[in-house]
Design a protein around this motif. Structure first.
Motif, PDB file in Angstrom:
ATOM      1  N   SER A 143      41.093  39.764  31.912  1.00  0.00           N
ATOM      2  CA  SER A 143      40.865  39.483  30.493  1.00  0.00           C
ATOM      3  C   SER A 143      41.063  38.001  30.179  1.00  0.00           C
ATOM      4  N   GLN A 144      42.028  37.360  30.839  1.00  0.00           N
ATOM      5  CA  GLN A 144      42.286  35.945  30.585  1.00  0.00           C
ATOM      6  C   GLN A 144      41.177  35.052  31.131  1.00  0.00           C
ATOM      7  N   ARG A 145      40.614  35.462  32.275  1.00  0.00           N
ATOM      8  CA  ARG A 145      39.641  34.608  32.964  1.00  0.00           C
ATOM      9  C   ARG A 145      38.222  35.168  32.881  1.00  0.00           C
ATOM     10  N   MET A 146      37.972  35.939  31.854  1.00  0.00           N
ATOM     11  CA  MET A 146      36.699  36.654  31.755  1.00  0.00           C
ATOM     12  C   MET A 146      35.490  35.734  31.831  1.00  0.00           C
ATOM     13  N   ARG A 147      35.606  34.527  31.327  1.00  0.00           N
ATOM     14  CA  ARG A 147      34.467  33.614  31.293  1.00  0.00           C
ATOM     15  C   ARG A 147      34.288  32.856  32.610  1.00  0.00           C
TER      16      ARG A 147
END
Length: 270
Positions: free
Chosen positions: A168-172
């Motif tokens: 979720s933190q590194r989704m991009r």
């Protein structure tokens, strides 16, 4: 009348202590507010009638109002911990188990960092004492209690919980399973197997689901184009985005966007 304002039991009081083995607090009559602690290093102990527990790194403890108690540093250790007293009236303590003494171990590093940051805000706001300092402290403590309640109702392997947090933190970003595995201390094959067993989905499917769900929210609540949203949520290829969106929502992104934006609504200006 004293010019100094005294603390009352509707006030949040917080601090950060590092204590040797001689440290202990004894309250035969308890207090009229809650006590919450989060252990950063070393070990401490808590005693209430009929119950005793030891706390160590990553443990959150909560002590109910009105309960006789003693706590301190365990013999042979130092104890570094953050703490806060808070009133029942200001926070939804109904989310907590109805026990006199509660302890929950936080094994997920992301959750530990989140709790540590929340305590940092409580301590800072209680010291600065700005216009809304007590309300800000309560909001941060409420966040901690909600995290505890969420973890209590949905127990999961800490390594999978951490993996979900990282996704979720590194989704991009471009995410490699090898990097996730290294972060949680497993081999890539072991993490993949354990993740699928526990969640029912592969890591890649879970990441794509997160991205597509976020895209759907952006379609509904912003006026950004489909191609902009594709990159906003981490897809680097529009055709891949379209295929994944259709997989999870049954329609292509453009159709979904037109449907959601056809009715009058309050859209953002992003």
């Amino acid at each position: 009348m004293s010019k100094y304002k005294s603390y009352t039991y509707d006030t949040v009081i917080a601090g950060h202590f590092q204590e040797t083995e001689t440290y202990f607090i004894n309250r035969p009559n308890g207090r009229n507010d809650w006590l919450i602690t989060f252990t950063l290093e070393g070990e401490g102990y808590f005693k209430v009638p009929g119950h005793e527990l030891n706390c160590q790194f990553g443990d959150v403890t909560l002590l109910k109002p009105g309960i006789p108690h003693q706590y301190g540093t365990r013999r042979g250790y130092t104890w570094q911990f953050v703490w806060a007293h808070f009133p029942s009236s200001l926070i939804e303590t109904s989310l907590l188990p109805n026990d006199n003494l509660i302890m929950q171990s936080i094994e997920n590093e992301s959750a530990r960092q989140r709790i540590r940051h929340a305590f940092t805000r409580v301590i800072s706001d209680s010291r600065e004492r700005g216009e809304y300092w007590n309300e800000l402290c309560c909001n941060a403590l409420r966040e901690i209690i909600m995290l505890l309640a969420q973890k209590k109702s949905h127990v999961m392997d800490a390594r999978i919980e951490e993996t979900l947090s990282l996704l979720s933190q590194r989704m991009r970003e471009h995410i490699r399973i090898d990097d996730l595995a290294h972060a949680v201390g497993l081999s890539a094959s072991r993490l993949s197997h354990l993740f699928k067993t526990i969640t029912g989905q592969s890591i890649v499917d879970t990441l794509n689901r997160m991205r597509v769900q976020q895209a759907a929210l952006l379609f509904e609540h912003t006026e950004r184009s489909a191609s902009q949203i594709c990159f906003d949520v981490g897809f680097q290829n529009y055709n891949h985005f379209t295929n994944q969106f259709r997989k999870w929502y049954g329609v292509n992104p453009s159709s979904y966007m037109k449907h959601k934006r056809s009715a009058p609504s309050l859209l953002g200006d992003n």
